[in-house]
Write a protein that holds these residues in place. Structure first.
Motif, PDB file in Angstrom:
ATOM      1  N   GLU A 275       0.829  -1.216   0.000  1.00  0.00           N
ATOM      2  CA  GLU A 275       0.000   0.000   0.000  1.00  0.00           C
ATOM      3  C   GLU A 275       0.857   1.258   0.000  1.00  0.00           C
ATOM      4  O   GLU A 275       1.749   1.420   0.848  1.00  0.00           O
ATOM      5  CB  GLU A 275      -0.939   0.034   1.208  1.00  0.00           C
ATOM      6  CG  GLU A 275      -1.828   1.269   1.204  1.00  0.00           C
ATOM      7  CD  GLU A 275      -2.795   1.323   2.373  1.00  0.00           C
ATOM      8  OE1 GLU A 275      -3.587   2.293   2.424  1.00  0.00           O
ATOM      9  OE2 GLU A 275      -2.752   0.427   3.230  1.00  0.00           O
ATOM     10  N   LEU A 276       0.581   2.155  -0.923  1.00  0.00           N
ATOM     11  CA  LEU A 276       1.254   3.452  -0.960  1.00  0.00           C
ATOM     12  C   LEU A 276       0.660   4.347   0.120  1.00  0.00           C
ATOM     13  O   LEU A 276      -0.547   4.584   0.155  1.00  0.00           O
ATOM     14  CB  LEU A 276       1.079   4.098  -2.333  1.00  0.00           C
ATOM     15  CG  LEU A 276       1.707   5.483  -2.521  1.00  0.00           C
ATOM     16  CD1 LEU A 276       3.225   5.417  -2.401  1.00  0.00           C
ATOM     17  CD2 LEU A 276       1.298   6.078  -3.867  1.00  0.00           C
ATOM     18  N   LEU A 277       1.519   4.839   1.027  1.00  0.00           N
ATOM     19  CA  LEU A 277       1.074   5.686   2.132  1.00  0.00           C
ATOM     20  C   LEU A 277       1.264   7.170   1.846  1.00  0.00           C
ATOM     21  O   LEU A 277       0.428   7.996   2.233  1.00  0.00           O
ATOM     22  CB  LEU A 277       1.836   5.334   3.415  1.00  0.00           C
ATOM     23  CG  LEU A 277       1.696   3.930   3.978  1.00  0.00           C
ATOM     24  CD1 LEU A 277       2.558   3.807   5.238  1.00  0.00           C
ATOM     25  CD2 LEU A 277       0.245   3.611   4.286  1.00  0.00           C
ATOM     26  N   ALA A 278       2.389   7.512   1.217  1.00  0.00           N
ATOM     27  CA  ALA A 278       2.718   8.930   1.063  1.00  0.00           C
ATOM     28  C   ALA A 278       3.735   9.112  -0.044  1.00  0.00           C
ATOM     29  O   ALA A 278       4.438   8.177  -0.437  1.00  0.00           O
ATOM     30  CB  ALA A 278       3.276   9.487   2.377  1.00  0.00           C
ATOM     31  N   VAL A 279       3.817  10.344  -0.540  1.00  0.00           N
ATOM     32  CA  VAL A 279       4.824  10.727  -1.530  1.00  0.00           C
ATOM     33  C   VAL A 279       5.385  12.088  -1.145  1.00  0.00           C
ATOM     34  O   VAL A 279       4.623  13.020  -0.845  1.00  0.00           O
ATOM     35  CB  VAL A 279       4.224  10.798  -2.957  1.00  0.00           C
ATOM     36  CG1 VAL A 279       5.285  11.290  -3.955  1.00  0.00           C
ATOM     37  CG2 VAL A 279       3.668   9.449  -3.389  1.00  0.00           C
ATOM     38  N   ASP A 280       6.705  12.202  -1.129  1.00  0.00           N
ATOM     39  CA  ASP A 280       7.390  13.487  -1.007  1.00  0.00           C
ATOM     40  C   ASP A 280       7.956  13.822  -2.381  1.00  0.00           C
ATOM     41  O   ASP A 280       8.743  13.038  -2.936  1.00  0.00           O
ATOM     42  CB  ASP A 280       8.541  13.422  -0.005  1.00  0.00           C
ATOM     43  CG  ASP A 280       8.070  13.204   1.419  1.00  0.00           C
ATOM     44  OD1 ASP A 280       6.874  13.375   1.695  1.00  0.00           O
ATOM     45  OD2 ASP A 280       8.916  12.853   2.276  1.00  0.00           O
ATOM     46  N   ALA A 281       7.578  14.955  -2.936  1.00  0.00           N
ATOM     47  CA  ALA A 281       7.999  15.314  -4.291  1.00  0.00           C
ATOM     48  C   ALA A 281       8.725  16.655  -4.283  1.00  0.00           C
ATOM     49  O   ALA A 281       8.180  17.656  -3.825  1.00  0.00           O
ATOM     50  CB  ALA A 281       6.785  15.374  -5.223  1.00  0.00           C
ATOM     51  N   VAL A 282       9.940  16.658  -4.792  1.00  0.00           N
ATOM     52  CA  VAL A 282      10.744  17.874  -4.882  1.00  0.00           C
ATOM     53  C   VAL A 282      10.735  18.366  -6.324  1.00  0.00           C
ATOM     54  O   VAL A 282      11.179  17.647  -7.229  1.00  0.00           O
ATOM     55  CB  VAL A 282      12.190  17.616  -4.419  1.00  0.00           C
ATOM     56  CG1 VAL A 282      13.068  18.840  -4.692  1.00  0.00           C
ATOM     57  CG2 VAL A 282      12.223  17.258  -2.937  1.00  0.00           C
ATOM     58  N   ASN A 283      10.194  19.565  -6.525  1.00  0.00           N
ATOM     59  CA  ASN A 283      10.095  20.141  -7.876  1.00  0.00           C
ATOM     60  C   ASN A 283       9.498  19.134  -8.861  1.00  0.00           C
ATOM     61  O   ASN A 283       9.949  19.018 -10.006  1.00  0.00           O
ATOM     62  CB  ASN A 283      11.477  20.606  -8.371  1.00  0.00           C
ATOM     63  CG  ASN A 283      11.992  21.793  -7.582  1.00  0.00           C
ATOM     64  OD1 ASN A 283      11.241  22.493  -6.917  1.00  0.00           O
ATOM     65  ND2 ASN A 283      13.296  22.012  -7.639  1.00  0.00           N
ATOM     66  N   ASN A 284       8.496  18.413  -8.403  1.00  0.00           N
ATOM     67  CA  ASN A 284       7.950  17.332  -9.211  1.00  0.00           C
ATOM     68  C   ASN A 284       6.443  17.249  -8.978  1.00  0.00           C
ATOM     69  O   ASN A 284       5.946  16.380  -8.257  1.00  0.00           O
ATOM     70  CB  ASN A 284       8.622  16.012  -8.832  1.00  0.00           C
ATOM     71  CG  ASN A 284       8.395  14.910  -9.857  1.00  0.00           C
ATOM     72  OD1 ASN A 284       7.396  14.921 -10.578  1.00  0.00           O
ATOM     73  ND2 ASN A 284       9.310  13.959  -9.913  1.00  0.00           N
ATOM     74  N   ALA A 285       5.720  18.166  -9.599  1.00  0.00           N
ATOM     75  CA  ALA A 285       4.274  18.238  -9.402  1.00  0.00           C
ATOM     76  C   ALA A 285       3.564  16.983  -9.899  1.00  0.00           C
ATOM     77  O   ALA A 285       2.545  16.574  -9.330  1.00  0.00           O
ATOM     78  CB  ALA A 285       3.709  19.471 -10.105  1.00  0.00           C
ATOM     79  N   LYS A 286       4.095  16.347 -10.951  1.00  0.00           N
ATOM     80  CA  LYS A 286       3.455  15.139 -11.470  1.00  0.00           C
ATOM     81  C   LYS A 286       3.451  14.024 -10.434  1.00  0.00           C
ATOM     82  O   LYS A 286       2.435  13.340 -10.241  1.00  0.00           O
ATOM     83  CB  LYS A 286       4.176  14.661 -12.741  1.00  0.00           C
ATOM     84  CG  LYS A 286       3.961  15.543 -13.962  1.00  0.00           C
ATOM     85  CD  LYS A 286       4.664  14.953 -15.174  1.00  0.00           C
ATOM     86  CE  LYS A 286       4.441  15.819 -16.409  1.00  0.00           C
ATOM     87  NZ  LYS A 286       5.154  15.263 -17.596  1.00  0.00           N
ATOM     88  N   ALA A 287       4.578  13.831  -9.765  1.00  0.00           N
ATOM     89  CA  ALA A 287       4.657  12.792  -8.730  1.00  0.00           C
ATOM     90  C   ALA A 287       3.713  13.105  -7.587  1.00  0.00           C
ATOM     91  O   ALA A 287       3.042  12.202  -7.051  1.00  0.00           O
ATOM     92  CB  ALA A 287       6.090  12.671  -8.229  1.00  0.00           C
ATOM     93  N   TYR A 288       3.635  14.366  -7.220  1.00  0.00           N
ATOM     94  CA  TYR A 288       2.754  14.772  -6.126  1.00  0.00           C
ATOM     95  C   TYR A 288       1.287  14.524  -6.477  1.00  0.00           C
ATOM     96  O   TYR A 288       0.542  13.920  -5.692  1.00  0.00           O
ATOM     97  CB  TYR A 288       3.006  16.251  -5.824  1.00  0.00           C
ATOM     98  CG  TYR A 288       1.936  16.921  -5.006  1.00  0.00           C
ATOM     99  CD1 TYR A 288       1.806  16.637  -3.654  1.00  0.00           C
ATOM    100  CD2 TYR A 288       1.061  17.844  -5.582  1.00  0.00           C
ATOM    101  CE1 TYR A 288       0.816  17.252  -2.888  1.00  0.00           C
ATOM    102  CE2 TYR A 288       0.082  18.454  -4.835  1.00  0.00           C
ATOM    103  CZ  TYR A 288      -0.034  18.157  -3.481  1.00  0.00           C
ATOM    104  OH  TYR A 288      -1.015  18.759  -2.742  1.00  0.00           O
ATOM    105  N   VAL A 289       0.862  14.963  -7.637  1.00  0.00           N
ATOM    106  CA  VAL A 289      -0.545  14.839  -8.032  1.00  0.00           C
ATOM    107  C   VAL A 289      -0.928  13.374  -8.215  1.00  0.00           C
ATOM    108  O   VAL A 289      -1.949  12.904  -7.677  1.00  0.00           O
ATOM    109  CB  VAL A 289      -0.816  15.633  -9.331  1.00  0.00           C
ATOM    110  CG1 VAL A 289      -2.216  15.331  -9.846  1.00  0.00           C
ATOM    111  CG2 VAL A 289      -0.657  17.126  -9.063  1.00  0.00           C
ATOM    112  N   LEU A 290      -0.116  12.625  -8.967  1.00  0.00           N
ATOM    113  CA  LEU A 290      -0.445  11.219  -9.204  1.00  0.00           C
ATOM    114  C   LEU A 290      -0.343  10.402  -7.914  1.00  0.00           C
ATOM    115  O   LEU A 290      -1.151   9.495  -7.684  1.00  0.00           O
ATOM    116  CB  LEU A 290       0.466  10.635 -10.272  1.00  0.00           C
ATOM    117  CG  LEU A 290       0.158  11.056 -11.706  1.00  0.00           C
ATOM    118  CD1 LEU A 290       1.144  10.428 -12.666  1.00  0.00           C
ATOM    119  CD2 LEU A 290      -1.263  10.666 -12.083  1.00  0.00           C
ATOM    120  N   GLY A 291       0.650  10.728  -7.077  1.00  0.00           N
ATOM    121  CA  GLY A 291       0.764  10.036  -5.800  1.00  0.00           C
ATOM    122  C   GLY A 291      -0.492  10.194  -4.971  1.00  0.00           C
ATOM    123  O   GLY A 291      -0.987   9.229  -4.370  1.00  0.00           O
TER     124      GLY A 291
END
Length: 416
Positions: free
Chosen positions: A370-386
């Protein structure tokens, strides 16, 4: 819709939670009085910029307002600023202010937030130019102290997000900045080793000294400067000291009123306490999150605003329940960190470093599959999709996620 034309709603706290609640309550159709108390005399303002633009730009508080002053008049919201509520009488349904005023309520909303924690350090009371950073007044005082300092030596006690954001801002102003963190690494309670390492490198490259395992034991003021002593026998000079070691939740009023306290004011899915006429929202609350199936307390603007909306709807008779995936952000130098979900309990992380873009990476936190969290640095795509993956409990192919040649797209990492 219930009839509220002759009702009074009193709100204690005029930061993000309290102010957004007041306007949301009007939008929900509340026709009675709305009265907001706050001990801060300033018109309600945004707090995230305090550690960022408020320190680096010569703004006045008017440029940082949550809402223009006329908006409160337009929505018939009465602001009682610079007035502290000192007690709640649940039986009489009144609150008392420090100047002796008794104000009746039909519905009471506690949005009291938190206050800076000032540690018990020998000599801290007599230190020169030592500040927390929680209010507009704090930011102004820090800026003035730095401008009046010849050498501009700053020590930040605490390597959390507030401390690091403040360090970045003061470095931009030409200060010589040292961060002293008591734990073995910065951000140790909120992020993985990989993210801590990234921010150590970022600050070091920008001229900030990040030092871990530094437990401050005493401060001595000498000739308008400070000497800071740690338990490993090291010492540091500072013209300005910033204390950023955490907060204490403002629960005293709720405790005095006999409301349940457990890591904050305990509330249900509508933000209501165990008293049907009293709600609590924002940083001061301990609330149940259905997605993570546990009670949590969050210090974030997003949570404050979302709880405000839920409480306003519930008070006006709508069937609602708080069920939002938490998200946060932090700006340091030219880096934007966006976080979604809660990483607590993870047992595996996957780090993606996007090779084609500088300072672009993401850390994905899993508990088993299970994916719990995402930390994204200068990476809006990872943040939104996460965030989408967390909300939907989407199963991901971890091997594909590790492969940085595969672009971050909605269908890139879906498990077969």
């Amino acid at each position: 819709m219930i009839d509220t034309s002759d009702k009074i709603c009193v709100v204690i706290g005029a930061s993000h939670a309290g102010v957004n609640f007041a306007f949301a309550l009007r939008r929900e159709g509340w026709e009675g009085k709305i009265i907001v108390f706050d001990s801060d005399a300033e018109l309600p303002y945004h707090r995230p910029p305090l550690s960022k633009s408020c320190l680096t730009v010569n703004d006045d508080s008017q440029s940082n307002l949550l809402f223009p002053e006329e908006s409160y008049k337009d929505d018939s919201i009465t602001l009682c600023l610079g007035r502290t509520v000192v007690s709640i009488n649940k039986e009489a349904k009144t609150v008392k202010t420090s100047d002796g005023m008794d104000q009746a309520y039909d519905t009471l909303v506690l949005a009291m937030g938190a206050r800076p924690f000032i540690p018990s350090i020998k000599g801290i009371e007599t230190a020169k130019n030592i500040f927390p950073l929680r209010t507009w007044d704090d930011a102004i005082k820090i800026g003035l102290a730095l401008r009046h300092s010849d050498r501009k030596r700053v020590v930040v006690i605490g390597g959390g997000y507030i401390g690091l954001e403040t360090a970045a801002s003061l470095r931009k102003l030409g200060a010589e900045v040292t961060v002293l963190e008591r734990e073995e690494r910065i951000l140790s309670r909120v992020t993985a080793q990989e993210m801590s390492d990234f921010f150590v490198k970022l600050h070091t490259e920008n001229g900030v000294s990040i030092l871990s395992n530094k437990n401050v034991t005493s401060i001595q003021n000498t000739n308008d400067a400070n000497e800071i002593f740690c338990d490993d026998h090291t010492r540091y000079d500072a013209d300005v000291i910033i204390v950023g070691v955490g907060i204490r939740v403002n629960t005293a009023l709720a405790e005095q009123a006999g409301l349940p306290i457990e890591n904050g004011i305990k509330v249900d899915g509508t933000a209501r306490t165990d008293d049907k006429n009293i709600y609590a929202i924002g940083d001061c609350t301990y609330h149940y999150n259905p997605h993570f199936d546990r009670y949590i307390r969050l210090e974030s603007v997003q949570n404050a605003v979302e709880q405000a909306k839920v409480a306003a709807a519930a008070i006006c008779g709508r069937k609602v329940a708080y069920n939002t995936i938490p998200w946060f952000w932090s700006d340091q130098y030219d880096v934007k960190l966006q976080m979604v979900g809660l990483s607590s309990g993870y047992n595996q992380i996957i780090q993606r470093v996007e090779e084609l873009t500088d300072n672009c990476l993401s850390v994905w936190y899993f508990k088993d599959e299970e994916l719990l969290a995402v930390d994204a640095v200068n990476n809006a795509k990872a943040y939104v999709l996460g965030g989408r993956f967390i909300q939907s409990r989407q199963q991901l192919d971890k091997e594909k996620l590790k492969d940085t040649s595969i672009p971050i797209k909605p269908l890139s990492f879906i498990a077969d």
